[in-house]
Design an enzyme around this catalytic site. Structure first.
Site, PDB file in Angstrom:
ATOM      1  N   SER A   1       0.802  -1.230   0.000  1.00 19.24           N
ATOM      2  CA  SER A   1       0.000   0.000   0.000  1.00 19.24           C
ATOM      3  C   SER A   1       0.832   1.275   0.000  1.00 19.24           C
ATOM      4  CB  SER A   1      -0.944   0.019   1.208  1.00 19.24           C
ATOM      5  OG  SER A   1      -0.227   0.157   2.410  1.00 19.24           O
TER       6      SER A   1
ATOM      7  N   LYS B   1       0.833   4.505   6.921  1.00 22.78           N
ATOM      8  CA  LYS B   1       0.319   5.340   5.846  1.00 22.78           C
ATOM      9  C   LYS B   1       0.968   6.719   5.926  1.00 22.78           C
ATOM     10  CE  LYS B   1      -2.859   2.164   4.891  1.00 22.78           C
ATOM     11  NZ  LYS B   1      -2.729   1.271   3.712  1.00 22.78           N
TER      12      LYS B   1
END
Length: 269
Positions: A43, A119
């Site tokens: 990701s 993230k």
């Protein structure tokens, strides 16, 4: 012969002391300063590759520093974000589970009993995020030029959420591989807590890729997040406070050491 046995026992005791001291120091560093985390999915490609090890700074928050736009942060699962994703932890059993928890105790791995994600912080409390299909990502009306995006990935097309205002105490986070990241956009569309990450769930900021050696890289804030018009009143206060507090503690320690040395000289005189 007796001297040889005594020398052997002395060496053994010293070795045990060194090992115990090393473990204690490692645990203290892991608890208060830094911890290693493994990247579980793609990701964050191409900034971070699956299997990379990053070193996370857990020290700054002790001095009031909060995540800033552009920081890559590790945080605890805010609530079922990991369900059904590639980042979900493996079942808790077996030799691998025991080894991971043992390494976690000295800061070399995250605990197998915890669920973590990594993230990039896109927006902080009070920011307005505009994430629309076919358009660039905007924060506070400023277009973000995002050189860190995975080649070919679109800023918002897969999970366009429109306009979002980040509440106090929360963050808005997104992966660099937008087409392969179940981030704030995905969670908002699922109705999962609005897609926000509480600052209190943040473990720390990922500062550097430490393994494999060929991937070594510092994870600095991109210039994207220093564009004119992006900041709000009050931005940038926490970090100077943290630096100031650290400087004050260092100065106090030096003064105390100097005073003790002077006291010893006077007693010796």
């Amino acid at each position: 012969m007796a001297e040889s046995r005594r020398g052997g026992r002395s060496f053994l005791r010293e070795s045990v002391v060194v090992i115990v001291a090393a473990v204690v120091i490692a645990v203290l560093v892991k608890t208060f300063f830094f911890q290693a985390f493994s990247i579980p999915s793609g990701s964050m490609n191409s900034t971070l590759i699956k299997g990379d090890r990053v070193l996370v700074d857990k020290f700054s928050p002790w001095f009031g520093s909060t995540p800033a736009r552009g920081d890559v942060v590790v945080f605890k699962d805010p609530g079922h974000w990991l369900d059904g994703t590639a980042e979900a932890p493996a079942p808790h059993s077996g030799f691998g589970y025991d080894v991971q928890n043992a390494l976690s105790d000295i800061g070399l791995m995250p605990s197998a009993d915890e669920s973590y994600l990594i993230k990039r912080v896109i927006a902080v409390a009070g920011d307005t995020v505009d994430c629309r299909a076919g358009q660039p990502l905007r924060v506070n009306g400023v277009v973000l030029h995002e050189p860190y995006l995975y080649p070919g990935a679109t800023p918002c097309d897969d999970d366009a959420v429109g306009t979002v205002v980040v509440p106090k105490g929360d963050l808005w986070v997104m992966g660099d591989h937008r087409d392969d990241s179940a981030d704030s956009r995905t969670q908002r569309l699922r109705g999962n807590g609005g897609g926000f990450v509480p600052v209190s769930d943040v473990v720390g900021r990922a500062d550097v890729v430490v393994w494999p050696l060929g991937h070594w890289a510092a994870l600095a804030e991109p210039d994207t997040f220093h564009q004119s018009g992006l900041s709000q009143p009050g931005d940038g206060i926490a970090e100077p406070l943290a630096i100031g507090a650290l400087a004050a503690l260092t100065l106090a320690a030096l003064l105390l050491l100097r005073r003790r040395r002077r006291s010893r000289r006077l007693r010796g005189f």
